[in-house]
Design a protein around this motif. Structure first.
Motif, PDB file in Angstrom:
ATOM      1  N   ARG A 172     -13.107   1.611   6.020  1.00  0.00           N
ATOM      2  CA  ARG A 172     -12.131   0.567   6.323  1.00  0.00           C
ATOM      3  C   ARG A 172     -12.262   0.184   7.791  1.00  0.00           C
ATOM      4  O   ARG A 172     -12.206   1.054   8.663  1.00  0.00           O
ATOM      5  N   GLU A 173     -12.497  -1.077   8.039  1.00  0.00           N
ATOM      6  CA  GLU A 173     -12.550  -1.614   9.413  1.00  0.00           C
ATOM      7  C   GLU A 173     -13.505  -0.822  10.303  1.00  0.00           C
ATOM      8  O   GLU A 173     -13.170  -0.453  11.428  1.00  0.00           O
ATOM      9  N   GLY A 174     -14.687  -0.551   9.792  1.00  0.00           N
ATOM     10  CA  GLY A 174     -15.747   0.046  10.592  1.00  0.00           C
ATOM     11  C   GLY A 174     -15.729   1.553  10.713  1.00  0.00           C
ATOM     12  O   GLY A 174     -16.529   2.119  11.468  1.00  0.00           O
ATOM     13  N   ARG A 175     -14.832   2.242  10.016  1.00  0.00           N
ATOM     14  CA  ARG A 175     -14.821   3.690  10.033  1.00  0.00           C
ATOM     15  C   ARG A 175     -14.329   4.204   8.693  1.00  0.00           C
ATOM     16  O   ARG A 175     -13.742   3.467   7.909  1.00  0.00           O
ATOM     17  N   TYR A 176     -14.600   5.479   8.449  1.00  0.00           N
ATOM     18  CA  TYR A 176     -14.087   6.116   7.242  1.00  0.00           C
ATOM     19  C   TYR A 176     -12.701   6.675   7.541  1.00  0.00           C
ATOM     20  O   TYR A 176     -12.504   7.374   8.538  1.00  0.00           O
ATOM     21  N   VAL A 177     -11.748   6.367   6.689  1.00  0.00           N
ATOM     22  CA  VAL A 177     -10.333   6.617   6.962  1.00  0.00           C
ATOM     23  C   VAL A 177      -9.772   7.596   5.941  1.00  0.00           C
ATOM     24  O   VAL A 177     -10.101   7.547   4.746  1.00  0.00           O
ATOM     25  N   LEU A 178      -8.922   8.483   6.422  1.00  0.00           N
ATOM     26  CA  LEU A 178      -8.183   9.385   5.553  1.00  0.00           C
ATOM     27  C   LEU A 178      -6.925   8.684   5.075  1.00  0.00           C
ATOM     28  O   LEU A 178      -6.090   8.268   5.879  1.00  0.00           O
ATOM     29  N   ASP A 179      -6.791   8.550   3.746  1.00  0.00           N
ATOM     30  CA  ASP A 179      -5.595   7.974   3.161  1.00  0.00           C
ATOM     31  C   ASP A 179      -4.530   9.066   3.090  1.00  0.00           C
ATOM     32  O   ASP A 179      -4.618   9.986   2.275  1.00  0.00           O
ATOM     33  N   LEU A 180      -3.534   8.970   3.953  1.00  0.00           N
ATOM     34  CA  LEU A 180      -2.530  10.029   4.049  1.00  0.00           C
ATOM     35  C   LEU A 180      -1.665  10.120   2.794  1.00  0.00           C
ATOM     36  O   LEU A 180      -1.216  11.209   2.425  1.00  0.00           O
ATOM     37  N   ASP A 181      -1.450   8.995   2.131  1.00  0.00           N
ATOM     38  CA  ASP A 181      -0.702   9.033   0.871  1.00  0.00           C
ATOM     39  C   ASP A 181      -1.503   9.776  -0.199  1.00  0.00           C
ATOM     40  O   ASP A 181      -0.937  10.549  -0.986  1.00  0.00           O
ATOM     41  N   GLU A 182      -2.801   9.542  -0.231  1.00  0.00           N
ATOM     42  CA  GLU A 182      -3.652  10.253  -1.188  1.00  0.00           C
ATOM     43  C   GLU A 182      -3.679  11.745  -0.883  1.00  0.00           C
ATOM     44  O   GLU A 182      -3.665  12.580  -1.798  1.00  0.00           O
ATOM     45  N   LEU A 183      -3.716  12.072   0.401  1.00  0.00           N
ATOM     46  CA  LEU A 183      -3.691  13.488   0.786  1.00  0.00           C
ATOM     47  C   LEU A 183      -2.392  14.147   0.317  1.00  0.00           C
ATOM     48  O   LEU A 183      -2.409  15.227  -0.275  1.00  0.00           O
ATOM     49  N   ARG A 184      -1.283  13.499   0.572  1.00  0.00           N
ATOM     50  CA  ARG A 184       0.009  14.063   0.166  1.00  0.00           C
ATOM     51  C   ARG A 184       0.077  14.223  -1.352  1.00  0.00           C
ATOM     52  O   ARG A 184       0.580  15.230  -1.857  1.00  0.00           O
ATOM     53  N   ALA A 185      -0.451  13.248  -2.075  1.00  0.00           N
ATOM     54  CA  ALA A 185      -0.420  13.313  -3.538  1.00  0.00           C
ATOM     55  C   ALA A 185      -1.298  14.438  -4.075  1.00  0.00           C
ATOM     56  O   ALA A 185      -1.059  14.940  -5.180  1.00  0.00           O
ATOM     57  N   ALA A 186      -2.317  14.824  -3.303  1.00  0.00           N
ATOM     58  CA  ALA A 186      -3.227  15.879  -3.760  1.00  0.00           C
ATOM     59  C   ALA A 186      -2.623  17.272  -3.639  1.00  0.00           C
ATOM     60  O   ALA A 186      -3.111  18.226  -4.251  1.00  0.00           O
ATOM     61  N   VAL A 187      -1.571  17.399  -2.833  1.00  0.00           N
ATOM     62  CA  VAL A 187      -0.939  18.705  -2.615  1.00  0.00           C
ATOM     63  C   VAL A 187       0.033  18.993  -3.759  1.00  0.00           C
ATOM     64  O   VAL A 187       0.906  18.182  -4.077  1.00  0.00           O
ATOM     65  N   THR A 188      -0.141  20.143  -4.383  1.00  0.00           N
ATOM     66  CA  THR A 188       0.705  20.573  -5.492  1.00  0.00           C
ATOM     67  C   THR A 188       1.312  21.934  -5.150  1.00  0.00           C
ATOM     68  O   THR A 188       0.976  22.531  -4.116  1.00  0.00           O
ATOM     69  N   PRO A 189       2.169  22.457  -6.011  1.00  0.00           N
ATOM     70  CA  PRO A 189       2.702  23.801  -5.764  1.00  0.00           C
ATOM     71  C   PRO A 189       1.629  24.883  -5.727  1.00  0.00           C
ATOM     72  O   PRO A 189       1.880  25.971  -5.193  1.00  0.00           O
ATOM     73  N   ARG A 190       0.437  24.573  -6.240  1.00  0.00           N
ATOM     74  CA  ARG A 190      -0.646  25.563  -6.224  1.00  0.00           C
ATOM     75  C   ARG A 190      -1.523  25.460  -4.981  1.00  0.00           C
ATOM     76  O   ARG A 190      -2.401  26.297  -4.772  1.00  0.00           O
TER      77      ARG A 190
END
Length: 252
Positions: free
Chosen positions: A146-164
């Motif tokens: 995105r816009e010349g760099r690779y970006v961490l999607d913070l919403d995707e990161l948060r969604a990936a976190v589970t109780p495990r």
């Protein structure tokens, strides 16, 4: 024999892509972009210092398990001088056979069967094998252009976190995209780790390979993160002596 010889946790893994591409490059005479070693050796003064040490009988026999005290002290001094981080070289610094051993040791020590490990994708292929050996499950979060760099999607990161989820496995500066996570991105990651009580293993072997004014921010410097973070570094990457296999981990 009915039981496979290979540990079932490693059944999905074959030869590493680095070994395959390096062998292919050597066979064809191609430029090898598949493995992170430099075109030239590191500084002459470092090579000469190593030669003198060998001739003086320093380091030729078994060192202490955590590593040579002078090196552990130098690692701790570097963290203090560069980042203001205080580590006790006797109890909080471990020298390893390259950063890969530090990654493996950290994951084997901290991850158990059933634990999930969130890792930024694409990633160094040993991450996957180390998580598997620990009995964990790898959960990738993809860096996207995105816009010349690779970006961490913070919403995707948060969604990936589970109780495990047990641990976040970060790599910044990132291999292979070159992305350096910003202070804002890392602050959000740190806040998530504290909120969900997650451990962080951060691979910072490229900490001194920065371009275009990028700033490397160790996540351990952020509030409440030092005590939940294992930081991994590499003399091989920093000084261009990758074959010497000198890495380390720092944690409280």
């Amino acid at each position: 024999m009915t039981r496979p010889l290979l540990n079932r946790r490693l059944a999905e893994f074959g030869t590493t892509i680095f070994a395959e591409m390096s062998a292919l490059a050597a066979r064809t005479g191609s430029i090898n972009l598949g493995q992170g070693f430099p075109d030239t050796d590191g500084p002459e003064e470092i090579r000469e210092a190593a030669v003198r040490a060998l001739r003086d009988g320093r380091g030729n026999q078994y060192p202490p398990g955590p590593g040579v005290p002078e090196l552990r002290t130098a690692i701790a001094d570097h963290q203090h001088a560069r980042y203001g981080l205080e580590y006790d070289p006797d109890t909080e610094v471990l020298v390893t056979a390259g950063a890969t051993e530090a990654i493996a040791a950290a994951l084997l020590a901290l991850v158990g069967p059933g634990d999930e490990v969130v890792a930024l994708e694409p990633y160094y292929d040993s991450y996957a094998a180390c998580v598997a050996m620990a009995g964990g499950t790898r959960v990738p979060v993809t860096l996207r252009p995105r816009e010349g760099r690779y970006v961490l999607d913070l919403d995707e990161l948060r969604a990936a976190v589970t109780p495990r989820t047990r641990l976040l496995l970060l790599n910044t500066p990132h291999n292979p995209t070159g992305t350096v996570l910003t202070r804002a991105e890392l602050t959000a990651v740190a806040e998530l780790a504290v909120e969900r009580d997650l451990l962080v293993v951060t691979d910072e072997v490229y900490e001194h390979l920065l371009f275009d004014g990028a700033e490397h921010v160790p996540i351990a410097t952020l509030p409440d993160m030092r005590e939940r973070t294992v930081t991994i570094g590499s003399a091989g990457k920093t000084y261009s002596f990758t074959g010497w296999k000198v890495g380390w981990g720092k944690a409280c």
